[in-house]
Design a protein around this motif. Structure first.
Motif, PDB file in Angstrom:
ATOM      1  N   ALA A 300       0.824  -1.208   0.000  1.00  0.00           N
ATOM      2  CA  ALA A 300       0.000   0.000   0.000  1.00  0.00           C
ATOM      3  C   ALA A 300       0.856   1.254   0.000  1.00  0.00           C
ATOM      4  N   ALA A 301       1.926   1.260   0.801  1.00  0.00           N
ATOM      5  CA  ALA A 301       2.802   2.438   0.860  1.00  0.00           C
ATOM      6  C   ALA A 301       3.450   2.706  -0.491  1.00  0.00           C
ATOM      7  N   GLN A 302       3.849   1.650  -1.191  1.00  0.00           N
ATOM      8  CA  GLN A 302       4.468   1.835  -2.508  1.00  0.00           C
ATOM      9  C   GLN A 302       3.451   2.372  -3.516  1.00  0.00           C
ATOM     10  N   LEU A 303       2.219   1.885  -3.441  1.00  0.00           N
ATOM     11  CA  LEU A 303       1.184   2.368  -4.354  1.00  0.00           C
ATOM     12  C   LEU A 303       0.790   3.812  -4.045  1.00  0.00           C
ATOM     13  N   ILE A 304       0.765   4.175  -2.784  1.00  0.00           N
ATOM     14  CA  ILE A 304       0.472   5.569  -2.416  1.00  0.00           C
ATOM     15  C   ILE A 304       1.531   6.492  -2.995  1.00  0.00           C
ATOM     16  N   ALA A 305       2.790   6.060  -2.951  1.00  0.00           N
ATOM     17  CA  ALA A 305       3.863   6.875  -3.518  1.00  0.00           C
ATOM     18  C   ALA A 305       3.677   7.058  -5.020  1.00  0.00           C
ATOM     19  N   LEU A 306       3.227   6.010  -5.718  1.00  0.00           N
ATOM     20  CA  LEU A 306       2.966   6.120  -7.151  1.00  0.00           C
ATOM     21  C   LEU A 306       1.756   7.015  -7.415  1.00  0.00           C
ATOM     22  N   ARG A 307       0.727   6.850  -6.600  1.00  0.00           N
ATOM     23  CA  ARG A 307      -0.460   7.710  -6.733  1.00  0.00           C
ATOM     24  C   ARG A 307      -0.085   9.172  -6.577  1.00  0.00           C
ATOM     25  N   ASP A 308       0.775   9.466  -5.609  1.00  0.00           N
ATOM     26  CA  ASP A 308       1.167  10.842  -5.356  1.00  0.00           C
ATOM     27  C   ASP A 308       2.017  11.420  -6.486  1.00  0.00           C
ATOM     28  N   GLU A 309       2.564  10.550  -7.337  1.00  0.00           N
ATOM     29  CA  GLU A 309       3.294  11.003  -8.526  1.00  0.00           C
ATOM     30  C   GLU A 309       2.376  11.154  -9.740  1.00  0.00           C
ATOM     31  N   GLY A 310       1.081  10.850  -9.557  1.00  0.00           N
ATOM     32  CA  GLY A 310       0.137  11.075 -10.634  1.00  0.00           C
ATOM     33  C   GLY A 310      -0.407   9.835 -11.303  1.00  0.00           C
TER      34      GLY A 310
END
Length: 354
Positions: A300-310
């Motif tokens: 989840a943390a890795q996906l949140i980081a990708l989400r925050d990049e757009g």
């Protein structure tokens, strides 16, 4: 962030329909099926998926302009778009595994994909088309049936190469970034897509952004990486070797001299021996650049980081942990990972079982 599931076509027929139905009930955005060689046929399978569901989007991930003429892709995709009431997306890429098809090759893929998109859209518009392209040729043909605007498939471009990503920004409805699993990888891809958008006078409002990700949810952070993830990462490294080496320049690979030497000097061939050695040498820190592997919290943390990049959509190719199957993965991911990324859902966001 939206979440979709991808299948390589390994599920037998009866189980496949139930799997797609389960993904719809779990609330996934789309169900995507590969058009890789030599999996079960993507159009037959997605016709089953369309008949088994009513809401979930469908995606062809990923077809190419060479092994199936783009006019035939336009014909089949329009038929499937109609059958699914407009739920279809077609993802176009450079293709792979041409070594099994003498006489076929991925020749000038940027041009081939661009010309394919032009031909497909013109056929869906009802035109009688003659296209004398550099790669795609078509003479005085048209579809024998109308394509309703609401049934017209979206056309996305999939890739990780510089020129393909730029071209995607110019012409595609969306871009599927190939297995970049870190913010640095997403920023690299977005910069290239942005160049294409600017050249075409488009903005980010004109294009969707998704990432194709190998995903495995482990019980413990120290659990072994599933063999399927290693295989997927090895293909990403080998099909885009120059890009991978560039991205890995910022990764601490001290003590990984054997892997680095292999990436630099090994013959660029797809023989079983070469690929097996590559998979043996890939360190975990490299896997983390091209896959999402860890506990539910880590994923989840890795996906949140990708989400925050757009990244607007994660298209997950599932690799279940030992003792689990893809259905278990779909349930686990929907229940344990998605809520961590999205936060708590309101009651109205849940879909009803019908």
């Amino acid at each position: 962030m939206r979440f979709s599931i991808a299948s390589l076509g390994e599920e037998p027929a009866g189980r496949f329909g139930e799997f797609v139905r389960l993904c719809e009930l779990l609330g996934y955005e789309s169900f995507c099926h590969s058009d890789e060689k030599w999996t079960r046929d993507v159009y037959v399978r997605l016709a089953v998926a369309a008949a088994s569901t009513s809401r979930i989007g469908l995606g062809i991930t990923v077809t190419d302009p060479y092994t199936r003429h783009p006019a035939l892709t336009a014909q089949a995709a329009a038929t499937l778009g109609e059958a699914s009431s407009g739920r279809l997306r077609v993802f176009l890429g450079a293709g792979s595994h041409f070594e099994t098809l003498p006489g076929y090759a991925s020749v000038r893929p940027v041009v081939g994909i661009r010309e394919s998109i032009e031909l497909m859209r013109r056929l869906w518009d009802g035109e009688r088309v003659t296209l004398d392209g550099e790669i795609v040729r078509f003479t005085g043909g048209e579809l024998d049936f109308p394509v309703a605007p609401e049934h017209r498939p979206g056309v996305w471009v999939a890739g990780r190469g510089r020129q393909i990503l730029r071209m995607a920004g110019q012409v595609a409805d969306g871009v599927l970034i190939g297995s970049f699993a870190t913010p640095a990888g997403i920023r690299y891809a977005k910069e290239l897509v942005a160049g294409g958008l600017e050249r075409a006078g488009r903005t980010w409002d004109d294009i969707g952004l998704a990432s194709w990700l190998y995903v495995s949810v482990l019980e413990s952070a120290d659990d072994d990486v599933p063999a399927g993830v290693r295989r997927g990462v090895s293909h990403a490294l080998w099909s885009s070797r120059a890009v991978a080496n560039q991205l890995l320049e910022s990764v601490d690979l001290s003590g990984e001299d054997e892997f680095l030497a292999f990436m630099k000097d090994a013959p660029h061939e797809w023989s079983p021996a070469v690929m097996a050695e590559l998979r043996r040498l890939i360190p975990r820190v490299v896997i983390e650049q091209f896959a999402v592997v860890g506990t539910a919290d880590q994923v989840a943390a890795q996906l949140i980081a990708l989400r925050d990049e757009g990244v607007q959509e994660c298209i997950a190719w599932p690799f279940p942990a030992d003792g689990m199957d893809v259905e278990d993965f779909a349930v686990q991911f929907a229940h344990e990972v998605v809520p961590r990324v999205r936060g708590r859902r309101s009651r109205g966001a849940y879909r009803l079982v019908d």
